[in-house]
Write a protein that holds these residues in place. Structure first.
Motif, mmCIF file in Angstrom:
data_model
loop_
_atom_site.group_PDB
_atom_site.id
_atom_site.type_symbol
_atom_site.label_atom_id
_atom_site.label_comp_id
_atom_site.label_asym_id
_atom_site.label_seq_id
_atom_site.Cartn_x
_atom_site.Cartn_y
_atom_site.Cartn_z
ATOM 1 N N ARG A 1 -31.311 -47.861 2.002
ATOM 2 C CA ARG A 1 -32.430 -47.009 1.611
ATOM 3 C C ARG A 1 -32.171 -45.563 2.018
ATOM 4 N NH1 ARG A 1 -38.450 -47.661 4.114
ATOM 5 N NH2 ARG A 1 -37.319 -46.945 5.962
ATOM 6 N N ASN A 2 -31.659 -45.375 3.229
ATOM 7 C CA ASN A 2 -31.387 -44.018 3.712
ATOM 8 C C ASN A 2 -30.323 -43.315 2.876
ATOM 9 O OD1 ASN A 2 -33.253 -44.384 5.733
ATOM 10 N ND2 ASN A 2 -31.745 -44.934 7.293
ATOM 11 N N GLU A 3 -29.406 -44.094 2.307
ATOM 12 C CA GLU A 3 -28.352 -43.514 1.474
ATOM 13 C C GLU A 3 -28.771 -43.383 0.018
ATOM 14 O OE1 GLU A 3 -24.543 -45.360 2.014
ATOM 15 O OE2 GLU A 3 -24.632 -45.208 4.208
ATOM 16 N N GLY A 4 -30.031 -43.708 -0.281
ATOM 17 C CA GLY A 4 -30.552 -43.529 -1.632
ATOM 18 C C GLY A 4 -30.072 -44.553 -2.638
ATOM 19 N N VAL A 5 -29.627 -45.709 -2.158
ATOM 20 C CA VAL A 5 -29.113 -46.758 -3.038
ATOM 21 C C VAL A 5 -30.160 -47.839 -3.268
ATOM 22 C CG1 VAL A 5 -27.381 -48.601 -3.251
ATOM 23 C CG2 VAL A 5 -26.726 -46.352 -2.349
ATOM 24 N N LEU A 6 -30.929 -48.160 -2.240
ATOM 25 C CA LEU A 6 -31.894 -49.256 -2.311
ATOM 26 C C LEU A 6 -33.323 -48.738 -2.140
ATOM 27 C CD1 LEU A 6 -30.131 -51.806 0.091
ATOM 28 C CD2 LEU A 6 -29.935 -51.716 -2.407
ATOM 29 N N SER A 7 -34.249 -49.436 -2.767
ATOM 30 C CA SER A 7 -35.666 -49.220 -2.499
ATOM 31 C C SER A 7 -36.183 -50.456 -1.781
ATOM 32 C CB SER A 7 -36.448 -49.000 -3.791
ATOM 33 O OG SER A 7 -36.427 -50.165 -4.590
ATOM 34 N N LEU A 8 -36.990 -50.258 -0.743
ATOM 35 C CA LEU A 8 -37.540 -51.369 0.025
ATOM 36 C C LEU A 8 -39.047 -51.378 -0.108
ATOM 37 C CD1 LEU A 8 -35.528 -51.215 3.396
ATOM 38 C CD2 LEU A 8 -34.963 -52.436 1.299
ATOM 39 N N SER A 9 -39.601 -52.545 -0.258
ATOM 40 C CA SER A 9 -41.057 -52.667 -0.327
ATOM 41 C C SER A 9 -41.472 -53.991 0.291
ATOM 42 C CB SER A 9 -41.548 -52.590 -1.781
ATOM 43 O OG SER A 9 -40.972 -53.637 -2.549
ATOM 44 N N MET A 10 -42.718 -54.036 0.710
ATOM 45 C CA MET A 10 -43.271 -55.264 1.268
ATOM 46 C C MET A 10 -44.152 -55.940 0.230
ATOM 47 S SD MET A 10 -45.854 -55.786 4.533
ATOM 48 C CE MET A 10 -47.260 -55.117 3.637
ATOM 49 N N ASN A 11 -43.938 -57.204 0.008
ATOM 50 C CA ASN A 11 -44.805 -57.995 -0.855
ATOM 51 C C ASN A 11 -45.662 -58.864 0.053
ATOM 52 O OD1 ASN A 11 -46.045 -59.739 -2.642
ATOM 53 N ND2 ASN A 11 -44.232 -59.995 -3.944
ATOM 54 N N ALA A 12 -46.931 -58.512 0.143
ATOM 55 C CA ALA A 12 -47.828 -59.214 1.058
ATOM 56 C C ALA A 12 -48.219 -60.593 0.554
ATOM 57 C CB ALA A 12 -49.087 -58.387 1.279
ATOM 58 N N ASP A 13 -48.189 -60.757 -0.763
ATOM 59 C CA ASP A 13 -48.604 -62.029 -1.365
ATOM 60 C C ASP A 13 -47.554 -62.496 -2.364
ATOM 61 O OD1 ASP A 13 -51.251 -62.400 -0.177
ATOM 62 O OD2 ASP A 13 -51.754 -60.551 -1.244
ATOM 63 N N PRO A 14 -46.434 -63.027 -1.890
ATOM 64 C CA PRO A 14 -45.364 -63.430 -2.814
ATOM 65 C C PRO A 14 -45.775 -64.519 -3.794
ATOM 66 C CG PRO A 14 -44.921 -64.182 -0.567
ATOM 67 C CD PRO A 14 -46.050 -63.231 -0.486
ATOM 68 N N ARG B 1 -24.191 -54.449 -2.464
ATOM 69 C CA ARG B 1 -24.509 -55.289 -3.628
ATOM 70 C C ARG B 1 -25.269 -56.561 -3.260
ATOM 71 N NH1 ARG B 1 -19.386 -55.479 -2.457
ATOM 72 N NH2 ARG B 1 -18.321 -57.432 -2.015
ATOM 73 N N ASP B 2 -25.104 -57.053 -2.018
ATOM 74 C CA ASP B 2 -25.851 -58.256 -1.622
ATOM 75 C C ASP B 2 -27.351 -58.002 -1.561
ATOM 76 O OD1 ASP B 2 -23.724 -60.096 -1.329
ATOM 77 O OD2 ASP B 2 -23.173 -59.171 0.561
ATOM 78 N N TYR B 3 -27.756 -56.731 -1.620
ATOM 79 C CA TYR B 3 -29.169 -56.396 -1.490
ATOM 80 C C TYR B 3 -29.725 -55.743 -2.755
ATOM 81 C CZ TYR B 3 -27.684 -57.247 3.256
ATOM 82 O OH TYR B 3 -27.146 -57.830 4.376
ATOM 83 N N PHE B 4 -28.987 -55.845 -3.873
ATOM 84 C CA PHE B 4 -29.476 -55.269 -5.128
ATOM 85 C C PHE B 4 -30.730 -56.001 -5.615
ATOM 86 C CE2 PHE B 4 -25.189 -53.363 -6.756
ATOM 87 C CZ PHE B 4 -25.228 -52.447 -5.728
ATOM 88 N N GLU B 5 -30.779 -57.299 -5.401
ATOM 89 C CA GLU B 5 -31.958 -58.111 -5.768
ATOM 90 C C GLU B 5 -32.170 -59.103 -4.634
ATOM 91 O OE1 GLU B 5 -34.054 -57.986 -8.337
ATOM 92 O OE2 GLU B 5 -33.074 -56.212 -9.198
#
Length: 780
Positions: free
Chosen positions: A231-244, A207-211
């Motif tokens: 991510r491996n367990e299918g709970v989280l999606s990870l992405s890179m934001n190059a320009d926050p 839950r600490d990584y939901f947002e």
């Protein structure tokens, strides 16, 4: 092409000659422990840590050079190897840079850009690119001249799409541009972790990584591995934001960076607007996706490397824990329904007695169990009782206390000690244990292991696969090959740092000695069993397949107690015996009288005995060894005393001061066993009043420490502890570190003042012991 020795020398901040000499030794088959201990003149005194780093980098740089040659050959075979490109490839200092340079020439599948080139559209792409800034040029009108219906380019739109693909591929393979983009991402990119819809319940531990958003280049290893597991367990999606900050700035800096690199000054003309679409597509379709994959992989690699370092450091501390010594020991492997397994080993670790008792529910044979244990203690003159720290350990600890009280008149010095049983079950079911105790029940083998690991942790724990000892974080999520290599190096360094009694050591322990392997260790044990104890180091050469090279590497680490040569019990290498004999002769003393004679040895000037073969470092080491031959570097044995009446989570109360043993040290704190079947966490901010960036500088696995109970969550089985015994608990409030802001190494008036360490989230996926949330660990 760079000189490998020169590169490594710069990285280690040592002389190139030191590195070159060490590489030569390693290439000749020398081991790191042997080089560190017996070749200091050659290496200029490089220690084992420097040598391990050198060995690792040597492998990487040689792989880099091998790949460099493959790439040069490939490009040359294509007839495209220019002098400038060859120079750039030869100067490439990383695999990433090398692959970037190779990208345009790397054989690849037929792409949309290549299809367009085959259809004759490349001249249009070149013309459009060259005409940037020309407001009079109309892309669609120019495209009409390149229609090729047979190839699938029947209209101007299709032709312009083809030209776009040609330019996109060309731009995305520009090594200099990619280097600039990476530099920007390293400074600005963030990792964004989001909950996958509908996974709230099954992913509660994440839950600490939901947002969660964090700078990609500085994510701590435990948080990176937590997100990757999510991510491996299918709970989280990870992405890179190059320009926050792109939304605030109304545009992507990376697209601006591409245009600047290409030296394109674009206006609002039709051509320039078309070129803008090329740049946008290049960034979003080609470069951004590639960089996201690369940077998240880089984050994972860095996190794995750090996690492996943590595991290796903890393992080293555990293996180097002070031994209780050669004393008759009773091992108790606690259990409830299945009973307490009992094994007694003598002072050499040989099994001399075993049984199973049932003092706890449902049998409740308490008095009978005490009598049984008391009889075994008296029969075998037991001096130590080792109690495994698993289920029913505190109940069994009480039992041992009553046994000690019963035998105190006949055996006043007997002591009980709580021992970690991590990995004991793995050893019990191993082929090694089965060969050693073929007729002993698996459960009783665990009791033997518990007893022996109290006598000598190093000698017993080398029998267990290091990964099973359980002193790491996310150990199953990291590269298993790298983890194994790192842990094997730690075991090797520890075993050789302590030395091995060749007449008592087990095959697994001997196999870790420099120069030996499992086959040689097995041959040595078989030779010992057939011919009896070794009385001289030279006799080792009679062991089948143990030749001069293996003898050279191993002899100094193999000890022979009470042998024909007193030097065989020391760390003095046989190659230096003549030097010691010369010293003894000049001092008018036999070698045996020289050993341990501190007064005489302290009067000797090492420089007087240096030769071409033995330099000052070696002579100095020899004199120190003669003063205290075979000295054990592991220190004095200590044990924690758990508080009576505190045996379960429900017994804990805030403000309690308890004694415990550090079981694991991570980058966010230390876990401490306080005798309640659940380790508590001392967060990094509660280790000391001073700023701490690395918990390992304060505590190590095996340390006996005093802690204050700060929080207890019985339902979630979580304990918050503090080693700051004056730390205050504020009722009703999450615990935060108190105290004045700390500075991190800045002189007055320099740098920013740093507040106390900020609590960070820790993922519960590491299991109950690796709790993620105590209120004090949550983000503000």
């Amino acid at each position: 092409m760079h000189n490998i020795a020169q590169i490594i020398a710069q990285e280690l901040n040592v002389r190139e000659q030191q590195v070159a000499a060490t590489i030569s030794l390693l290439d000749e088959g020398a081991t790191v422990p042997f080089v560190a201990r017996y070749r200091k003149e050659v290496t200029g005194g490089l220690d084992d840590t420097q040598l391990r780093n050198l060995h690792t980098r040597l492998g990487y740089l040689r792989e880099l050079n091998d790949r460099r040659q493959v790439i040069l050959s490939s490009i040359e075979a294509q007839g495209k190897l220019t002098a400038e490109l060859k120079h750039a490839i030869n100067e490439a200092d990383s695999k990433t840079r090398l692959e970037d340079l190779y990208l345009p020439y790397k054989p690849k599948r037929r792409t949309k850009g290549q299809i367009a080139i085959e259809a004759g559209i490349e001249p249009l792409a070149d013309a459009l690119y060259a005409a940037a800034g020309n407001a009079s040029m109309d892309p669609e009108q120019a495209a009409e001249a390149y229609l090729n219906p047979a190839a699938g380019f029947a209209d101007a739109k299709a032709v312009l799409d083809g030209a776009r693909y040609i330019l996109m591929e060309r731009i995305a393979e520009d090594a200099e541009l990619l280097a600039k983009v990476r530099n920007h991402l390293q400074q600005s990119a963030v990792i964004e972790s989001r909950l996958i819809a509908g996974k709230e319940k099954e992913g509660a531990k994440f839950r600490d990584y939901f947002e969660h958003t964090e700078k990609l280049s500085s994510v701590p290893s435990h948080r990176a591995l937590a997100m990757l597991r999510g991510r491996n367990e299918g709970v989280l999606s990870l992405s890179m934001n190059a320009d926050p900050e792109a939304e605030a700035k109304a545009g992507s800096y990376c697209e601006v960076l591409i245009a600047e690199h290409l030296r394109l000054k674009l206006s609002d003309s039709a051509l320039d607007n078309w070129l803008k679409t090329v740049i946008t597509a290049t960034w979003r379709i080609k470069i951004a996706l590639q960089m996201e994959t690369e940077f998240i992989a880089r984050m994972r690699e860095a996190a794995e490397t750090e996690a492996i370092k943590v595991f290796a450091r903890n393992l080293g501390d555990l293996l180097m824990a002070p031994p209780a010594g050669a004393k008759a020991t009773m091992g108790l492997d606690p259990g409830l329904r299945t009973g307490v397994k009992v094994a007694v080993v003598n002072d050499t670790g040989k099994l001399v007695g075993h049984t199973t008792i049932f003092p706890h529910a449902p049998q409740n044979q308490w008095d009978k169990s005490i009598r049984t244990l008391a009889n075994l203690v008296n029969m075998h003159k037991v001096e130590l009782i080792a109690i495994g720290n698993g289920t029913a350990s505190r109940e069994t600890d009480k039992l041992a206390a009553e046994v000690i009280a019963m035998v105190k008149d006949s055996n006043p010095g007997i002591t009980k000690v709580m021992v970690s049983e991590a990995g004991a079950s793995v050893y019990s079911a191993s082929e090694l244990a089965a060969n050693e105790f073929p007729d002993l029940d698996v459960s009783l083998r665990g009791a033997v292991s518990i007893a022996r690991r109290l006598q000598d942790p190093l000698a017993e724990l080398v029998k267990i696969e290091p990964k099973s000892i359980g002193v790491g974080q996310y150990q199953h999520d990291v590269s298993q090959s790298q983890l194994s290599a790192s842990l094997e190096a730690v075991v090797e360094d520890c075993v050789n740092g302590v030395g091995v009694d060749v007449n008592m050591a087990s095959m697994p322990l001997l196999s870790q000695v420099a120069g030996l392997n499992r086959t040689l260790a097995k041959n040595l044990v078989e030779y010992r069993d057939e011919h009896g104890r070794f009385n001289d180091r030279k006799e080792l050469l009679k062991v089948p397949r143990l030749g001069p090279k293996a003898f050279e590497q191993a002899a100094g680490f193999l000890r022979i107690r009470e042998g024909s040569n007193p030097l065989d019990a020391s760390a003095v290498h046989p190659e230096a015996y003549s030097l010691v004999e010369n010293i003894a002769k000049l001092k008018g003393q036999p070698v045996a009288e020289l050993i341990g004679n501190s007064e005489l040895l302290s009067s000797i000037n090492p420089a007087e005995f240096t030769t071409d073969e033995f330099g000052l470092p070696t002579v100095t080491d020899i004199l120190k060894e003669l003063d205290k031959p075979g000295r054990d570097p592991r220190g004095e044995f200590k044990t924690a005393k758990f508080k009576d009446g505190v045996e379960a989570l429900k017994d804990l109360k805030p403000e309690m001061i308890l004694e415990g043993v550090v079981t694991n040290v991570t980058n966010f704190g230390a876990f401490v066993d306080i005798g309640v079947h659940q380790d508590g966490l001392v967060h990094i901010s509660s280790l000391t009043d001073k700023f701490v960036s690395d918990p390992h500088t304060v505590v190590k696995a095996g340390d006996v420490v005093k802690v204050k109970v700060m929080e207890v969550d019985v339902e979630r089985k979580r304990i918050g502890l503090s080693m700051r015994l004056d730390e205050k608990i504020e009722p009703g409030k999450p615990q935060q570190r108190t105290g004045k802001p700390q500075t991190k190494g800045n002189k007055p008036g320099q740098g920013k003042q740093r507040p106390a360490a900020k609590p960070q989230p820790v993922n519960a996926a590491m299991g109950n012991a690796f709790a993620d949330a105590f209120a004090k660990l949550k983000k503000n």
